[in-house]
Scaffold this active site. Sequence first.
Site, mmCIF file in Angstrom:
data_model
loop_
_atom_site.group_PDB
_atom_site.id
_atom_site.type_symbol
_atom_site.label_atom_id
_atom_site.label_comp_id
_atom_site.label_asym_id
_atom_site.label_seq_id
_atom_site.Cartn_x
_atom_site.Cartn_y
_atom_site.Cartn_z
ATOM 1 C CB CYS A 1 -0.988 0.034 1.149
ATOM 2 S SG CYS A 1 -2.262 1.290 0.806
ATOM 3 C CB CYS B 1 -3.913 3.160 -3.591
ATOM 4 S SG CYS B 1 -3.191 3.676 -2.048
HETATM 5 P P1 FAD Z 1 -0.825 -10.724 3.996
HETATM 6 O O1 FAD Z 1 -2.281 -10.379 4.037
HETATM 7 O O2 FAD Z 1 0.135 -9.834 4.671
HETATM 8 O O3 FAD Z 1 -0.662 -12.227 4.491
HETATM 9 C C1 FAD Z 1 0.561 -12.911 4.531
HETATM 10 C C2 FAD Z 1 0.406 -14.082 5.493
HETATM 11 O O4 FAD Z 1 1.506 -14.983 5.340
HETATM 12 C C3 FAD Z 1 0.405 -13.645 6.955
HETATM 13 O O5 FAD Z 1 -0.740 -14.144 7.598
HETATM 14 C C4 FAD Z 1 1.675 -14.260 7.539
HETATM 15 O O6 FAD Z 1 1.543 -14.686 8.866
HETATM 16 C C5 FAD Z 1 1.876 -15.461 6.609
HETATM 17 N N1 FAD Z 1 3.269 -15.911 6.565
HETATM 18 C C6 FAD Z 1 4.392 -15.183 6.410
HETATM 19 N N2 FAD Z 1 5.475 -15.982 6.404
HETATM 20 C C7 FAD Z 1 5.018 -17.250 6.553
HETATM 21 C C8 FAD Z 1 5.667 -18.508 6.631
HETATM 22 N N3 FAD Z 1 6.985 -18.647 6.537
HETATM 23 N N4 FAD Z 1 4.900 -19.609 6.789
HETATM 24 C C9 FAD Z 1 3.537 -19.511 6.870
HETATM 25 N N5 FAD Z 1 2.877 -18.329 6.795
HETATM 26 C C10 FAD Z 1 3.622 -17.220 6.650
HETATM 27 N N6 FAD Z 1 -4.537 -2.688 0.597
HETATM 28 C C11 FAD Z 1 -5.625 -2.211 -0.090
HETATM 29 O O7 FAD Z 1 -6.064 -2.841 -1.045
HETATM 30 N N7 FAD Z 1 -6.216 -1.032 0.249
HETATM 31 C C12 FAD Z 1 -5.792 -0.297 1.293
HETATM 32 O O8 FAD Z 1 -6.363 0.751 1.586
HETATM 33 C C13 FAD Z 1 -4.659 -0.770 2.041
HETATM 34 N N8 FAD Z 1 -4.185 -0.058 3.096
HETATM 35 C C14 FAD Z 1 -3.162 -0.577 3.857
HETATM 36 C C15 FAD Z 1 -2.740 0.139 4.960
HETATM 37 C C16 FAD Z 1 -1.748 -0.371 5.792
HETATM 38 C C17 FAD Z 1 -1.300 0.424 6.979
HETATM 39 C C18 FAD Z 1 -1.192 -1.653 5.509
HETATM 40 C C19 FAD Z 1 -0.150 -2.255 6.444
HETATM 41 C C20 FAD Z 1 -1.589 -2.361 4.391
HETATM 42 C C21 FAD Z 1 -2.571 -1.828 3.547
HETATM 43 N N9 FAD Z 1 -2.993 -2.498 2.391
HETATM 44 C C22 FAD Z 1 -4.058 -2.005 1.650
HETATM 45 C C23 FAD Z 1 -2.219 -3.655 1.878
HETATM 46 C C24 FAD Z 1 -2.842 -5.012 2.149
HETATM 47 O O9 FAD Z 1 -3.097 -5.193 3.517
HETATM 48 C C25 FAD Z 1 -1.885 -6.103 1.658
HETATM 49 O O10 FAD Z 1 -1.452 -5.794 0.347
HETATM 50 C C26 FAD Z 1 -2.571 -7.464 1.653
HETATM 51 O O11 FAD Z 1 -2.866 -7.849 2.976
HETATM 52 C C27 FAD Z 1 -1.680 -8.496 0.961
HETATM 53 O O12 FAD Z 1 -2.202 -9.786 1.114
HETATM 54 P P2 FAD Z 1 -1.198 -11.041 1.131
HETATM 55 O O13 FAD Z 1 -2.054 -12.248 1.281
HETATM 56 O O14 FAD Z 1 -0.252 -10.966 0.013
HETATM 57 O O15 FAD Z 1 -0.323 -10.821 2.454
#
Ligand code: FAD
Length: 451
Positions: free
Chosen positions: A200, A379
């Site tokens: 983000c 975003c």
């Molecule tokens: P995540 O949701 O981060 O999940 C990754 C998972 O993998 C976690 O649960 C972690 O525990 C697990 N993991 C890591 N390593 C391992 C391992 N070795 N073994 C097993 N599990 C593991 N997005 C939007 O679309 N709109 C917004 O307005 C927005 N605002 C944001 C504001 C903030 C402050 C933040 C921090 C993020 C924001 N985002 C926003 C971004 C969004 O939250 C992420 O892009 C999204 O969560 C990505 O999803 P993901 O599944 O790739 O990763």
Amino acid sequence: MALSNSLRQGRRLLCQHRGAVAVAITHHDFSTSSQQQDKHSFKCLIVGGGAGGIAMAAKLARKLGKGQVGLIEPHENHVYQPMWTLVGGGLKKMEQSIRPQSDVMPKNCQWIADTAEKFDPDNNTVVTGKGHEVKYEYLILATGIQLNYHLIKGLPEGFKADPQLCSNYSMFTAPKTFPAIQNFQGGNAIFTFPNTPIKCAGAPQKIMYLAEDYFRKNGKRDSANVIFNTSLGVIFGVKKYADRLTDVYKSRGITVNFKHNLIEVRPEKREAVFEVLESDPKETVTFNYDMLHVTPPMSGVDSVRNSALADENGYVDTVKETLQHKKYPNVFGIGDCTNVPTSKTAAAVAGQCGVLLRTISAVMKGKTPKPRYDGYTSCPLITGYGKAILAEFDFDGQPLETFPFDQGREMRTMYHLKKDIMPEIYWQMLLKGLWNGPRVYRKMMHLGLSR
Ligand code: FAD
Ligand code: UQ1
């Protein structure tokens, strides 16, 4: 007083949600659950139970049925990270962003409450932190991106020492942000953007606009220097929205210093040290701060970074249009952990999960997957209490807007979309495998004329 409240809230959260705090701060201190780990071989294994992992687990468990899908995720709680901007702005409580992992885990999916430590894609095996070997036919990586506060000298310890030091990027430090805004009595309010890819990319400045608006509404604006110190050379990566945001920050009297990368925080003196990128000879500048919001440097998670699945930068090496791994055809990536060249958001995860289901379905049938992902990401750029610009764009940085009006304007409706509607779409639709992003609505609203 406000500090002790914030730390008390932090401690309470730490006790209740230790696992999720750990991932936010260190990514190492994983907690476990009492979940039975009775099966160690799956047709489809997912690593990571965040936005992308749970959305794919829901889709695949529905398609393949019971016992076919396993998901490795160490944390007992699932967090809705986009809400943390609102937590920092005093608009939501941290607790509202947290639900038990067992509540979001699809019922036909077996949750393995462990970490993935080693990947052996030549033998279709993942070794967990507890030493179990898990076999798969198909593997999906959804491990997100790692926060590296420790790469800034003085952090993360500094967060404990100074109430005016905060960061919306971890669940432990986001509850400190609003008290810091409230306690700010004038001087420098500094917001940083690091020298690495981040999730983000709008979030580091959204909280600045909320803080600036708060200072204005509470009679503190005249004594405040609101400063955005960013490692980048632009305010935002897409020209249309960069132009509008430039109007916003200039009209609000915000100072933007480009190519400024935070390298050290000295909480005892309230000093923040920045290196000036591309300066020759190398220059550093020290700012006094009265409030400092840090966006940390980030990277691929260690176990992926150190595996054969990563590219040279530590991200899962993925074909951007299909999300299939470039070298291992039975491996796939989704979300922040990949090297797909789009902005890392939950909205991008939504745009990717429908594509990934079709890619995997094709590969399972022995067919070549079709290139379908256009890089859709979004975003919601909150620019104050009650207004937001909804940026939506593709791989080429071309706007891909859902609504049939100019989304480059600051609008109240977009603020409510972010604050009130998106959480429901996330919990009720994305995590249940029912939300592939707004593409169909965009087509309807543009009478079929949009991509
Ligand atoms: P995540 O949701 O981060 O999940 C990754 C998972 O993998 C976690 O649960 C972690 O525990 C697990 N993991 C890591 N390593 C391992 C391992 N070795 N073994 C097993 N599990 C593991 N997005 C939007 O679309 N709109 C917004 O307005 C927005 N605002 C944001 C504001 C903030 C402050 C933040 C921090 C993020 C924001 N985002 C926003 C971004 C969004 O939250 C992420 O892009 C999204 O969560 C990505 O999803 P993901 O599944 O790739 O990763
Ligand atoms: C979106 O799909 C999404 O994922 C669920 C987000 O994350 C919370 C978003 O912030 C946005 C803006 C979208 C896009 C959705 C619409 C309705 C434009």
